[in-house]
Scaffold this motif. Structure first.
Motif, PDB file in Angstrom:
ATOM      1  N   VAL A 213      56.635  34.929  39.316  1.00  0.00           N
ATOM      2  CA  VAL A 213      55.793  34.637  40.480  1.00  0.00           C
ATOM      3  C   VAL A 213      54.993  35.864  40.882  1.00  0.00           C
ATOM      4  O   VAL A 213      53.789  35.780  41.186  1.00  0.00           O
ATOM      5  N   LEU A 214      55.629  37.041  40.877  1.00  0.00           N
ATOM      6  CA  LEU A 214      54.923  38.268  41.243  1.00  0.00           C
ATOM      7  C   LEU A 214      53.811  38.604  40.250  1.00  0.00           C
ATOM      8  O   LEU A 214      52.725  39.046  40.644  1.00  0.00           O
ATOM      9  N   ILE A 215      54.076  38.380  38.957  1.00  0.00           N
ATOM     10  CA  ILE A 215      53.038  38.613  37.954  1.00  0.00           C
ATOM     11  C   ILE A 215      51.855  37.680  38.198  1.00  0.00           C
ATOM     12  O   ILE A 215      50.688  38.075  38.049  1.00  0.00           O
ATOM     13  N   GLY A 216      52.150  36.438  38.607  1.00  0.00           N
ATOM     14  CA  GLY A 216      51.077  35.504  38.944  1.00  0.00           C
ATOM     15  C   GLY A 216      50.249  35.990  40.117  1.00  0.00           C
ATOM     16  O   GLY A 216      49.018  35.873  40.126  1.00  0.00           O
ATOM     17  N   ILE A 217      50.923  36.559  41.130  1.00  0.00           N
ATOM     18  CA  ILE A 217      50.209  37.103  42.291  1.00  0.00           C
ATOM     19  C   ILE A 217      49.336  38.281  41.874  1.00  0.00           C
ATOM     20  O   ILE A 217      48.194  38.430  42.330  1.00  0.00           O
ATOM     21  N   VAL A 218      49.868  39.126  40.980  1.00  0.00           N
ATOM     22  CA  VAL A 218      49.079  40.251  40.461  1.00  0.00           C
ATOM     23  C   VAL A 218      47.842  39.741  39.739  1.00  0.00           C
ATOM     24  O   VAL A 218      46.738  40.297  39.881  1.00  0.00           O
ATOM     25  N   ASP A 219      47.989  38.654  38.966  1.00  0.00           N
ATOM     26  CA  ASP A 219      46.844  38.051  38.273  1.00  0.00           C
ATOM     27  C   ASP A 219      45.759  37.633  39.255  1.00  0.00           C
ATOM     28  O   ASP A 219      44.561  37.831  39.008  1.00  0.00           O
ATOM     29  N   VAL A 220      46.174  37.042  40.379  1.00  0.00           N
ATOM     30  CA  VAL A 220      45.210  36.607  41.393  1.00  0.00           C
ATOM     31  C   VAL A 220      44.461  37.812  41.959  1.00  0.00           C
ATOM     32  O   VAL A 220      43.226  37.806  42.077  1.00  0.00           O
ATOM     33  N   VAL A 221      45.204  38.862  42.305  1.00  0.00           N
ATOM     34  CA  VAL A 221      44.589  40.056  42.900  1.00  0.00           C
ATOM     35  C   VAL A 221      43.577  40.686  41.953  1.00  0.00           C
ATOM     36  O   VAL A 221      42.457  41.032  42.352  1.00  0.00           O
ATOM     37  N   PHE A 222      43.953  40.827  40.683  1.00  0.00           N
ATOM     38  CA  PHE A 222      43.049  41.467  39.732  1.00  0.00           C
ATOM     39  C   PHE A 222      41.884  40.562  39.355  1.00  0.00           C
ATOM     40  O   PHE A 222      40.806  41.057  39.018  1.00  0.00           O
ATOM     41  N   ALA A 223      42.094  39.242  39.393  1.00  0.00           N
ATOM     42  CA  ALA A 223      40.982  38.328  39.107  1.00  0.00           C
ATOM     43  C   ALA A 223      39.894  38.456  40.173  1.00  0.00           C
ATOM     44  O   ALA A 223      38.703  38.389  39.878  1.00  0.00           O
ATOM     45  N   VAL A 224      40.318  38.655  41.417  1.00  0.00           N
ATOM     46  CA  VAL A 224      39.362  38.820  42.516  1.00  0.00           C
ATOM     47  C   VAL A 224      38.493  40.058  42.288  1.00  0.00           C
ATOM     48  O   VAL A 224      37.313  40.088  42.667  1.00  0.00           O
ATOM     49  N   ASP A 225      39.038  41.089  41.644  1.00  0.00           N
ATOM     50  CA  ASP A 225      38.267  42.292  41.336  1.00  0.00           C
ATOM     51  C   ASP A 225      37.393  42.110  40.105  1.00  0.00           C
ATOM     52  O   ASP A 225      36.229  42.535  40.071  1.00  0.00           O
ATOM     53  N   SER A 226      37.957  41.499  39.058  1.00  0.00           N
ATOM     54  CA  SER A 226      37.281  41.481  37.765  1.00  0.00           C
ATOM     55  C   SER A 226      36.178  40.438  37.660  1.00  0.00           C
ATOM     56  O   SER A 226      35.190  40.660  36.963  1.00  0.00           O
ATOM     57  N   ILE A 227      36.328  39.301  38.335  1.00  0.00           N
ATOM     58  CA  ILE A 227      35.300  38.259  38.234  1.00  0.00           C
ATOM     59  C   ILE A 227      33.950  38.745  38.774  1.00  0.00           C
ATOM     60  O   ILE A 227      32.916  38.597  38.104  1.00  0.00           O
TER      61      ILE A 227
END
Length: 337
Positions: A213-227
């Motif tokens: 679940v935490l890795i999924g949250i990290v994915d969301v945070v970094f997607a907001v930066d990278s997109i």
């Protein structure tokens, strides 16, 4: 919004991604739980980089089949856009790797279980980014000023990343982790690669489920930066999505390749911060001066190379964060889950 992606190209790309994931899952199940060696990670990293390069070559050939000068120019432009986007996303993925390492260290995740967790993370990242890219493309097509919001956000993120570079995040006070612990009944230890286990007739989540679940949250945070970063390079949805997905597909191998060398690249976060500042500024200047894609590629590569070279020359500081492995924390039976 205009795009080079024809229905055939979209279907072929989707089929390739599904095939790659299926093969990866089959190989994962066949190998079973095992600790990934540096050699295995290096080989798989080369394979994924090679596959990405092959796709870029195919894209250039497919778009430039006509001898027409305009067609060849389009093929060259799209090749540059894909390469730049891939490099930026790959560089930002390195920051993902270091955060993944911090999460795995905090929860004392055995090396042989990390591979499966990252597989879940990759699946989630692909689905999440595909949805965000489609929404972002739709917004940009209808509201041009959204690009300025993306640019301002990237500049803000770059400044924030610069100030946070070199500091160990404190997971113990992380609000997401606190929220999860209050709402999940977590077992005191691991049960192989299982996400759930039964103890005294009660079904509990294992620490591995919490990590997923935490890795999924990290994915969301970094997607907001990278997109937003990739939209500063090109607004073509096909190039945006393909460069993102190809960078993500090699993320697991990249993690195991860099996990043991994270201290050698202690200045990379500063380089990534400068890259985000550069890309954000590029987006803010879009209607005043359009920085060529080739120049963006050169600047990005130069900044990342400089940060890695300086990391080898300048020793890291002695500041270290304190990790509290999950397994070492005794469960409180009175604590409300």
């Amino acid at each position: 919004m205009s795009s080079i992606g024809t229905p055939l190209m979209w279907w072929l790309f989707a089929a390739f991604v599904v095939l790659a994931l299926v093969v990866d899952f089959i190989a994962l199940n066949k190998q079973g739980a095992h600790k990934v060696s540096m050699r295995e990670a290096f080989v798989w990293s080369l394979i994924w980089v090679g596959v990405s390069a092959a796709f870029a070559g195919w894209l250039w050939w497919y778009l430039g089949q006509s001898p027409d000068e305009a067609t060849r120019a389009l093929a060259n432009t799209k090749l540059l856009e894909f390469t730049t986007g891939y490099l930026v996303e790959k560089a930002l993925a390195v920051d993902n790797v270091f955060v993944f390492l911090m999460v795995f260290t905090y929860f004392s995740v055995p090396g042989e279980y990390q591979k499966r967790v990252l597989m879940f993370g990759i699946l989630g990242a692909i689905v999440l980014r595909a949805a965000m890219i489609l929404v972002g493309a739709w917004l940009i097509a209808r509201f041009h000023w959204v690009l300025y919001l993306f640019g301002a956000f990237l500049v803000f993120t770059g400044i924030k990343m610069w100030w946070a570079a070199g500091q160990e995040p404190d997971l113990e006070s992380n609000p997401a982790l606190k929220w999860l612990r209050r709402r999940m009944r977590v077992a005191p230890g691991y049960d192989g690669e299982r996400l759930f286990t039964n103890i005294d007739g009660k079904r509990l989540a294992t620490p591995l489920a919490l990590v997923v679940v935490l890795i999924g949250i990290v994915d969301v945070v970094f997607a907001v930066d990278s997109i937003p970063a990739i939209f500063a390079i090109t607004t073509d949805p096909f190039i945006v999505l393909t460069s993102n997905v190809f960078a993500i597909l090699g993320l697991r191998a990249l993690y195991f390749l860099l996990a043991g060398m994270h201290e050698r690249f202690h200045l990379l976060s500063y380089g990534l911060a400068v890259v985000l500042l550069f890309i954000g500024t590029k987006m803010l200047l879009l209607d005043i001066y359009k920085i060529p894609v080739g120049l963006s590629l050169g600047v990005t590569a130069a900044i990342l190379a400089a940060s890695m070279i300086l990391s080898a020359w300048i020793p890291p500081s002695d500041k270290k964060g304190t990790a509290y492995p999950f397994a070492a924390k005794k469960p409180d039976p009175q604590e409300k889950r």
